[in-house]
Scaffold this motif. Structure first.
Motif, short mmCIF file in Angstrom:
data_model
loop_
_atom_site.label_atom_id
_atom_site.label_comp_id
_atom_site.label_asym_id
_atom_site.label_seq_id
_atom_site.Cartn_x
_atom_site.Cartn_y
_atom_site.Cartn_z
N LEU A 6 0.82 -1.20 0.00
CA LEU A 6 0.00 0.00 0.00
C LEU A 6 0.86 1.26 0.00
CD1 LEU A 6 -2.68 -0.99 2.68
CD2 LEU A 6 -2.74 -1.39 0.21
N SER A 7 0.38 2.24 -0.73
CA SER A 7 0.98 3.58 -0.73
C SER A 7 -0.08 4.56 -0.24
CB SER A 7 1.43 3.98 -2.14
OG SER A 7 2.37 3.06 -2.65
N PHE A 8 0.37 5.64 0.39
CA PHE A 8 -0.54 6.69 0.85
C PHE A 8 -0.11 8.03 0.29
CE2 PHE A 8 -0.75 3.54 4.37
CZ PHE A 8 -2.10 3.22 4.27
N ARG A 9 -1.08 8.83 -0.09
CA ARG A 9 -0.83 10.21 -0.49
C ARG A 9 -1.55 11.10 0.52
NH1 ARG A 9 -2.40 11.13 -6.39
NH2 ARG A 9 -4.52 11.05 -5.56
N VAL A 10 -0.78 11.90 1.23
CA VAL A 10 -1.31 12.68 2.35
C VAL A 10 -1.09 14.17 2.09
CG1 VAL A 10 -1.17 13.10 4.83
CG2 VAL A 10 -0.81 10.78 3.95
N THR A 11 -2.16 14.94 2.26
CA THR A 11 -2.07 16.40 2.17
C THR A 11 -2.42 16.99 3.53
OG1 THR A 11 -2.69 16.41 -0.18
CG2 THR A 11 -2.97 18.47 1.04
N THR A 12 -1.55 17.84 4.03
CA THR A 12 -1.77 18.47 5.34
C THR A 12 -2.62 19.73 5.18
OG1 THR A 12 0.36 19.57 5.08
CG2 THR A 12 0.30 17.57 6.42
N THR A 13 -3.04 20.29 6.30
CA THR A 13 -3.98 21.41 6.28
C THR A 13 -3.36 22.70 5.74
OG1 THR A 13 -3.47 21.69 8.63
CG2 THR A 13 -5.53 20.58 8.08
N ASP A 14 -2.05 22.74 5.53
CA ASP A 14 -1.44 23.92 4.91
C ASP A 14 -1.09 23.67 3.44
OD1 ASP A 14 0.69 22.19 5.29
OD2 ASP A 14 2.11 23.80 5.71
N GLY A 15 -1.52 22.52 2.90
CA GLY A 15 -1.36 22.26 1.48
C GLY A 15 -0.14 21.47 1.07
N GLN A 16 0.67 21.02 2.02
CA GLN A 16 1.80 20.16 1.66
C GLN A 16 1.29 18.76 1.32
OE1 GLN A 16 5.42 20.35 4.19
NE2 GLN A 16 4.26 21.78 5.47
N THR A 17 1.88 18.14 0.29
CA THR A 17 1.50 16.78 -0.10
C THR A 17 2.74 15.91 -0.19
OG1 THR A 17 -0.45 17.51 -1.35
CG2 THR A 17 0.43 15.34 -1.86
N LEU A 18 2.67 14.74 0.43
CA LEU A 18 3.75 13.75 0.32
C LEU A 18 3.14 12.42 -0.10
CD1 LEU A 18 5.95 14.39 3.51
CD2 LEU A 18 6.51 14.96 1.14
N VAL A 19 3.89 11.67 -0.90
CA VAL A 19 3.48 10.33 -1.31
C VAL A 19 4.39 9.32 -0.62
CG1 VAL A 19 3.24 8.71 -3.22
CG2 VAL A 19 2.58 11.11 -3.53
N PHE A 20 3.80 8.41 0.13
CA PHE A 20 4.52 7.39 0.86
C PHE A 20 4.39 6.09 0.07
CE2 PHE A 20 3.06 10.69 3.65
CZ PHE A 20 4.12 10.92 4.52
N SER A 21 5.29 5.90 -0.88
CA SER A 21 5.19 4.79 -1.83
C SER A 21 5.53 3.45 -1.18
CB SER A 21 6.13 5.03 -3.01
OG SER A 21 5.76 6.20 -3.71
N ASP A 22 4.62 2.49 -1.32
CA ASP A 22 4.82 1.13 -0.82
C ASP A 22 5.31 1.12 0.63
OD1 ASP A 22 4.08 0.08 -3.30
OD2 ASP A 22 6.12 0.20 -4.07
N ILE A 23 4.76 2.01 1.44
CA ILE A 23 5.14 2.09 2.85
C ILE A 23 4.67 0.85 3.62
CG2 ILE A 23 3.08 3.44 3.40
CD1 ILE A 23 6.51 3.72 5.12
N VAL A 24 3.62 0.21 3.09
CA VAL A 24 3.06 -1.00 3.72
C VAL A 24 3.35 -2.19 2.82
CG1 VAL A 24 0.96 -2.11 4.56
CG2 VAL A 24 1.25 0.37 4.82
N PRO A 25 4.05 -3.21 3.30
CA PRO A 25 4.35 -4.38 2.46
C PRO A 25 3.12 -5.25 2.22
CG PRO A 25 5.10 -4.77 4.70
CD PRO A 25 4.63 -3.33 4.65
N SER A 26 3.22 -6.15 1.28
CA SER A 26 2.06 -6.96 0.88
C SER A 26 1.59 -7.90 1.98
CB SER A 26 2.38 -7.77 -0.39
OG SER A 26 3.50 -8.62 -0.17
N ASN A 27 2.46 -8.25 2.91
CA ASN A 27 2.09 -9.19 3.98
C ASN A 27 1.60 -8.48 5.23
OD1 ASN A 27 4.55 -8.13 4.71
ND2 ASN A 27 5.42 -10.06 5.45
N TRP A 28 1.10 -7.25 5.09
CA TRP A 28 0.63 -6.49 6.25
C TRP A 28 -0.58 -7.16 6.89
CZ3 TRP A 28 -4.35 -4.53 6.21
CH2 TRP A 28 -5.00 -4.47 4.97
N GLY A 29 -0.79 -6.82 8.16
CA GLY A 29 -1.96 -7.32 8.89
C GLY A 29 -2.60 -6.20 9.68
N PHE A 30 -3.88 -6.35 9.98
CA PHE A 30 -4.58 -5.35 10.77
C PHE A 30 -3.97 -5.26 12.17
CE2 PHE A 30 -7.82 -6.53 7.59
CZ PHE A 30 -8.11 -5.27 7.09
N GLY A 31 -3.83 -4.02 12.66
CA GLY A 31 -3.24 -3.77 13.97
C GLY A 31 -1.77 -3.39 13.89
#
Length: 257
Positions: free
Chosen positions: A222-247
């Motif tokens: 999984l990758s996440f794209r996050v925008t903060t309240t002042d307009g900055q955007t960062l992309v966290f590419s493949d921050i979560v591996p395929s074998n992730w689990g809930f928790g």
């Protein structure tokens, strides 16, 4: 101008026009408010809270935190924001400590109490701007017996160790992602998720600093794209591996400024 240099310059201008440059978060001006305290001398009563950060000791928020009144909380939009607070010594020299300040992080909501008037117990009632601070933080600026004090506050950049963290909860077609340890503005405006089998999928705020997706993403990095309240955007590419689990919690090396 050399044709090669000119071509490079045109390419740089073309690329730069595709992006808006956002500087790091800057402090706001000063605003009047009031402050009380809760949670006990060790701040143990501040754990959990309406932002969802859980154990504030282990997640790095510590004892310098506060619950915000309705006027400041913004239905969770203020979660993670940092505020520098000073006691207004001129307004209350009896209970204010002079010449000191404390910086807190918004981690909880102070609910209104409409059974009490705004100026006598209903401190968190709209439209009051009020901080119910963790007791150790409050005692940096006020004298215990005072109970409530007038303050001046400004929103300031958050300083964090390490990168942004993502904690994934939920089940199957429901991912609830807690975003924590956000520096700079501290608070998240919007967020998207992308699996290896999907494009970017918008997420919505569920509560506090928790964002939800209703897609089946099990077994995908999984990758996440996050925008903060002042307009900055960062992309966290493949921050979560395929074998992730809930928790599980996943820490990045990227951070907002």
């Amino acid at each position: 101008m050399d044709s090669g240099v000119g071509l490079v310059l045109l390419m740089v201008l073309a690329v730069s026009s595709m992006f808006s440059v956002v500087e790091g978060f800057k402090p706001s001006g000063w605003t009047k408010a009031t402050a009380t305290f809760y949670g006990g001398s060790d701040a143990s009563g501040t754990m959990g809270g309406a932002c969802g950060y859980g154990n504030l000791y282990s997640t790095g928020y510590g004892t310098r935190t506060a619950a915000l009144s309705t006027a400041l909380f913004g239905d969770g939009a203020a979660c993670g924001q940092c505020y520098k607070i000073i006691c207004d010594y001129r307004a209350d020299p009896r209970w204010c400590l002079k010449g000191v300040s404390v910086t807190i992080t918004a981690t909880n909501f102070c609910p209104p109490n409409y059974a009490l008037p705004n100026d006598d117990g209903g401190w968190c009632n709209p439209p009051r701007q009020h901080f119910d601070m963790a007791q150790p933080a409050w005692e940096k600026i006020g004298i215990y017996r005072g109970g409530i004090v007038p303050v001046m506050f400004q929103r300031v950049p958050c300083k964090k160790h390490g990168g942004v963290r993502f904690t994934i909860n939920g089940l199957d077609y429901f991912e609830l992602v807690l975003v924590s340890n956000v520096a700079g503005p501290g608070s998240v405006q919007s967020m998207s998720v992308k699996g290896s089998k999907t494009g970017w999928l918008p997420m919505s705020r569920n509560w506090g600093a928790n964002w939800q997706s209703n897609a089946y993403l099990n077994g995908q990095p999984l990758s996440f794209r996050v925008t903060t309240t002042d307009g900055q955007t960062l992309v966290f590419s493949d921050i979560v591996p395929s074998n992730w689990g809930f928790g599980q919690t996943f820490s990045s090396r990227l951070q907002f400024s």
